[in-house]
Motif scaffolding. Structure first.
Motif, PDB file in Angstrom:
ATOM      1  N   ALA B   1       0.872  -1.214   0.100  1.00 29.69           N
ATOM      2  CA  ALA B   1       0.006  -0.062  -0.023  1.00 29.69           C
ATOM      3  C   ALA B   1       0.861   1.434  -0.012  1.00 29.69           C
ATOM      4  O   ALA B   1       2.106   1.212   0.553  1.00 29.69           O
ATOM      5  CB  ALA B   1      -1.022  -0.063   1.477  1.00 29.69           C
ATOM      6  N   GLN B   2       0.141   2.309  -0.580  1.00 25.37           N
ATOM      7  CA  GLN B   2       0.991   3.573  -0.580  1.00 25.37           C
ATOM      8  C   GLN B   2       0.665   4.334   0.369  1.00 25.37           C
ATOM      9  O   GLN B   2      -0.280   4.456   1.351  1.00 25.37           O
ATOM     10  CB  GLN B   2       0.576   4.400  -1.924  1.00 25.37           C
ATOM     11  CG  GLN B   2       0.678   3.382  -3.177  1.00 25.37           C
ATOM     12  CD  GLN B   2       0.006   4.169  -4.411  1.00 25.37           C
ATOM     13  OE1 GLN B   2      -1.197   4.477  -3.998  1.00 25.37           O
ATOM     14  NE2 GLN B   2       0.481   4.280  -5.384  1.00 25.37           N
ATOM     15  N   SER B   3       1.623   5.355   0.870  1.00 25.05           N
ATOM     16  CA  SER B   3       1.394   6.265   1.733  1.00 25.05           C
ATOM     17  C   SER B   3       2.228   7.579   1.387  1.00 25.05           C
ATOM     18  O   SER B   3       3.265   7.306   0.895  1.00 25.05           O
ATOM     19  CB  SER B   3       1.726   5.917   3.011  1.00 25.05           C
ATOM     20  OG  SER B   3       3.050   5.578   3.255  1.00 25.05           O
ATOM     21  N   VAL B   4       1.788   8.516   1.955  1.00 25.51           N
ATOM     22  CA  VAL B   4       2.487  10.042   1.463  1.00 25.51           C
ATOM     23  C   VAL B   4       2.510  10.722   3.197  1.00 25.51           C
ATOM     24  O   VAL B   4       1.654  10.664   3.864  1.00 25.51           O
ATOM     25  CB  VAL B   4       1.860  10.885   0.550  1.00 25.51           C
ATOM     26  CG1 VAL B   4       2.455  12.161   0.512  1.00 25.51           C
ATOM     27  CG2 VAL B   4       1.555  10.118  -0.723  1.00 25.51           C
ATOM     28  N   THR B   5       3.527  11.236   3.452  1.00 26.31           N
ATOM     29  CA  THR B   5       3.874  12.001   4.629  1.00 26.31           C
ATOM     30  C   THR B   5       4.267  13.312   4.345  1.00 26.31           C
ATOM     31  O   THR B   5       5.366  13.648   3.619  1.00 26.31           O
ATOM     32  CB  THR B   5       4.937  11.423   5.331  1.00 26.31           C
ATOM     33  OG1 THR B   5       4.483  10.125   5.625  1.00 26.31           O
ATOM     34  CG2 THR B   5       5.015  12.227   6.829  1.00 26.31           C
ATOM     35  N   GLN B   6       3.592  14.442   4.538  1.00 24.76           N
ATOM     36  CA  GLN B   6       3.647  15.858   4.455  1.00 24.76           C
ATOM     37  C   GLN B   6       4.166  16.308   6.049  1.00 24.76           C
ATOM     38  O   GLN B   6       3.443  16.048   6.916  1.00 24.76           O
ATOM     39  CB  GLN B   6       2.941  16.631   3.879  1.00 24.76           C
ATOM     40  CG  GLN B   6       2.652  16.327   2.481  1.00 24.76           C
ATOM     41  CD  GLN B   6       1.552  17.082   1.690  1.00 24.76           C
ATOM     42  OE1 GLN B   6       0.514  16.761   1.439  1.00 24.76           O
ATOM     43  NE2 GLN B   6       1.900  18.441   1.937  1.00 24.76           N
ATOM     44  N   LEU B   7       5.733  16.340   6.225  1.00 25.40           N
ATOM     45  CA  LEU B   7       5.872  16.635   7.517  1.00 25.40           C
ATOM     46  C   LEU B   7       5.563  17.944   8.383  1.00 25.40           C
ATOM     47  O   LEU B   7       5.598  17.981   9.426  1.00 25.40           O
ATOM     48  CB  LEU B   7       7.693  16.563   7.737  1.00 25.40           C
ATOM     49  CG  LEU B   7       8.034  15.219   7.166  1.00 25.40           C
ATOM     50  CD1 LEU B   7       9.441  15.400   6.847  1.00 25.40           C
ATOM     51  CD2 LEU B   7       7.654  13.974   8.286  1.00 25.40           C
ATOM     52  N   ASP B   8       5.257  18.940   7.452  1.00 26.18           N
ATOM     53  CA  ASP B   8       4.979  20.078   8.045  1.00 26.18           C
ATOM     54  C   ASP B   8       3.600  20.482   7.797  1.00 26.18           C
ATOM     55  O   ASP B   8       3.074  20.645   6.616  1.00 26.18           O
ATOM     56  CB  ASP B   8       5.851  21.311   7.474  1.00 26.18           C
ATOM     57  CG  ASP B   8       7.162  21.100   7.662  1.00 26.18           C
ATOM     58  OD1 ASP B   8       7.882  21.025   6.546  1.00 26.18           O
ATOM     59  OD2 ASP B   8       7.862  20.885   8.684  1.00 26.18           O
ATOM     60  N   SER B   9       2.647  20.757   8.907  1.00 27.49           N
ATOM     61  CA  SER B   9       1.211  21.022   8.490  1.00 27.49           C
ATOM     62  C   SER B   9       1.026  22.652   8.089  1.00 27.49           C
ATOM     63  O   SER B   9       0.060  22.643   7.542  1.00 27.49           O
ATOM     64  CB  SER B   9       0.534  20.752   9.747  1.00 27.49           C
ATOM     65  OG  SER B   9       1.038  21.409  10.812  1.00 27.49           O
ATOM     66  N   GLN B  10       1.889  23.296   8.605  1.00 24.82           N
ATOM     67  CA  GLN B  10       2.106  24.748   8.516  1.00 24.82           C
ATOM     68  C   GLN B  10       3.262  25.376   8.126  1.00 24.82           C
ATOM     69  O   GLN B  10       4.253  25.106   8.810  1.00 24.82           O
ATOM     70  CB  GLN B  10       1.144  25.451   9.390  1.00 24.82           C
ATOM     71  CG  GLN B  10      -0.267  25.244   9.701  1.00 24.82           C
ATOM     72  CD  GLN B  10      -0.692  26.081  10.864  1.00 24.82           C
ATOM     73  OE1 GLN B  10      -1.025  27.180  10.754  1.00 24.82           O
ATOM     74  NE2 GLN B  10      -1.452  25.461  11.913  1.00 24.82           N
ATOM     75  N   VAL B  11       3.285  26.188   7.032  1.00 24.90           N
ATOM     76  CA  VAL B  11       4.731  26.831   6.971  1.00 24.90           C
ATOM     77  C   VAL B  11       4.526  28.185   6.589  1.00 24.90           C
ATOM     78  O   VAL B  11       3.939  28.694   5.718  1.00 24.90           O
ATOM     79  CB  VAL B  11       5.618  26.136   5.694  1.00 24.90           C
ATOM     80  CG1 VAL B  11       6.685  26.927   5.349  1.00 24.90           C
ATOM     81  CG2 VAL B  11       5.818  24.717   5.899  1.00 24.90           C
ATOM     82  N   PRO B  12       5.045  29.027   7.814  1.00 21.45           N
ATOM     83  CA  PRO B  12       5.087  30.690   7.529  1.00 21.45           C
ATOM     84  C   PRO B  12       6.278  31.246   6.741  1.00 21.45           C
ATOM     85  O   PRO B  12       7.467  30.700   7.329  1.00 21.45           O
ATOM     86  CB  PRO B  12       4.692  31.338   8.820  1.00 21.45           C
ATOM     87  CG  PRO B  12       5.325  30.012   9.769  1.00 21.45           C
ATOM     88  CD  PRO B  12       5.444  28.764   8.872  1.00 21.45           C
ATOM     89  N   VAL B  13       6.001  31.729   5.561  1.00 21.50           N
ATOM     90  CA  VAL B  13       7.418  32.348   4.865  1.00 21.50           C
ATOM     91  C   VAL B  13       7.256  33.931   4.461  1.00 21.50           C
ATOM     92  O   VAL B  13       5.948  34.325   4.255  1.00 21.50           O
ATOM     93  CB  VAL B  13       7.480  31.524   3.736  1.00 21.50           C
ATOM     94  CG1 VAL B  13       8.999  32.124   2.946  1.00 21.50           C
ATOM     95  CG2 VAL B  13       7.585  30.115   3.817  1.00 21.50           C
ATOM     96  N   PHE B  14       8.514  34.669   5.055  1.00 17.84           N
ATOM     97  CA  PHE B  14       8.128  36.043   4.483  1.00 17.84           C
ATOM     98  C   PHE B  14       8.059  36.160   3.160  1.00 17.84           C
ATOM     99  O   PHE B  14       8.781  35.344   2.204  1.00 17.84           O
ATOM    100  CB  PHE B  14       9.343  36.788   4.949  1.00 17.84           C
ATOM    101  CG  PHE B  14       9.215  37.025   6.404  1.00 17.84           C
ATOM    102  CD1 PHE B  14       9.973  36.345   7.318  1.00 17.84           C
ATOM    103  CD2 PHE B  14       8.247  38.099   6.749  1.00 17.84           C
ATOM    104  CE1 PHE B  14       9.680  36.596   8.586  1.00 17.84           C
ATOM    105  CE2 PHE B  14       8.159  38.335   8.088  1.00 17.84           C
ATOM    106  CZ  PHE B  14       8.827  37.489   9.073  1.00 17.84           C
ATOM    107  N   GLU B  15       7.306  37.149   2.533  1.00 17.45           N
ATOM    108  CA  GLU B  15       7.387  37.422   0.968  1.00 17.45           C
ATOM    109  C   GLU B  15       8.955  37.637   0.339  1.00 17.45           C
ATOM    110  O   GLU B  15       9.614  38.162   0.975  1.00 17.45           O
ATOM    111  CB  GLU B  15       6.582  38.701   0.613  1.00 17.45           C
ATOM    112  CG  GLU B  15       6.156  38.829  -0.616  1.00 17.45           C
ATOM    113  CD  GLU B  15       5.157  40.050  -0.792  1.00 17.45           C
ATOM    114  OE1 GLU B  15       5.075  40.721   0.024  1.00 17.45           O
ATOM    115  OE2 GLU B  15       4.401  40.101  -1.812  1.00 17.45           O
ATOM    116  N   GLU B  16       9.073  37.007  -0.865  1.00 11.10           N
ATOM    117  CA  GLU B  16      10.400  37.047  -1.413  1.00 11.10           C
ATOM    118  C   GLU B  16      11.229  35.920  -0.869  1.00 11.10           C
ATOM    119  O   GLU B  16      12.263  36.109  -1.314  1.00 11.10           O
ATOM    120  CB  GLU B  16      10.561  38.535  -1.505  1.00 11.10           C
ATOM    121  CG  GLU B  16       9.799  39.534  -2.343  1.00 11.10           C
ATOM    122  CD  GLU B  16      10.305  40.823  -2.727  1.00 11.10           C
ATOM    123  OE1 GLU B  16      11.593  40.888  -2.176  1.00 11.10           O
ATOM    124  OE2 GLU B  16       9.785  41.675  -3.279  1.00 11.10           O
ATOM    125  N   ALA B  17      10.974  35.349   0.241  1.00  9.02           N
ATOM    126  CA  ALA B  17      11.983  34.452   0.759  1.00  9.02           C
ATOM    127  C   ALA B  17      11.655  33.121  -0.032  1.00  9.02           C
ATOM    128  O   ALA B  17      10.560  33.006  -0.682  1.00  9.02           O
ATOM    129  CB  ALA B  17      11.637  34.255   2.234  1.00  9.02           C
TER     130      ALA B  17
END
Lengths: 116, 115
Positions: B1-17
């Protein structure tokens, strides 16, 4: 080219009531998918049609969910009776047969169901 | 069976970074990999996909991703983000099985751009 159409966009019902969602795929697309997206989770495939035949319905709760795709075009997903845990966004997607080489699915805007 | 893990539920980033959204998958067979974006109150839109060939894949809106088979990863990157990139991003995997394009999605990463 018109996209995948879904209606209604929002629906609020009480538990034990019935509800139906409608999907009109992109013209000419042979494959149609229904996904359930619970808040905070990724979409989960409920059922996949190829024309008007079912390819995969292994994750469809068949005691309460049903789906049909008459004439291989529009599709209806029904829940009867609804439970609180059915609250989710129901997404419809379609792809042409040739997508078997590109694997691209085109998604509609979804129907947000709230069961109270 | 396949599975996918996205480690970060939220990512805040400054504009242009720059930004990197992480995705790891698990499968017993060869796979196809995808990134989809979901803007508020909209359906999912394909950003990019890896089917074969070059492991560096370029998509729409300046995004790119690199397939790393040894690390079973498919991280999404953008060198400079914009306010309009605020959205939910989903990584997905599909078995290399002709006629069965079933997608398995991760739980998503909410990207928030800070002005």
């Amino acid at each position: 080219e018109a996209g995948v159409a879904q209606s209604p966009r929002y629906k609020i019902i009480e538990k034990r009531q019935s509800v139906a969602f409608w999907c009109n795929p992109i013209s000419g697309h042979a494959t149609l998918y229904w996904y359930q997206q619970i808040l905070g989770q990724g979409p989960k495939l409920l059922i996949q049609f190829q024309n008007n035949g079912v390819v995969d319905d292994s994750q469809l709760p068949k005691d309460r969910f049903s789906a049909e795709r008459l004439k291989g075009v529009d599709s209806t997903l029904k829940i009867q009776p609804a439970k609180l845990e059915d609250s989710a966004v129901y997404l419809c997607a379609s792809s042409p047969v040739q997508a078997s080489y590109s694997y691209e699915q085109y998604f509609g805007p979804g129907t947000r169901l709230t069961v109270t | 069976a396949q599975s996918v893990t996205q480690l970060d539920s939220q990512v805040p980033v400054f504009e242009e970074a720059p930004v990197e959204l992480r995705c790891n998958y698990s499968s017993s067979v060869s796979v196809y990999l995808f990134w989809y974006v979901q803007y508020p109150n909209q359906g999912l839109q394909l950003l990019l996909k890896y089917l074969s060939g070059s492991t560096l894949v370029k998509g729409i809106n300046g995004f790119e991703a690199e397939f790393n088979k040894s690390q079973t990863s498919f991280h999404l990157r953008k060198p400079s983000v914009h306010i309009s990139d605020t959205a939910e991003y989903f990584c997905a995997v599909s078995d290399r099985d002709f006629g069965n394009e079933k997608l398995t999605f991760g739980t998503g990463t909410r990207l928030t751009i800070i002005p």
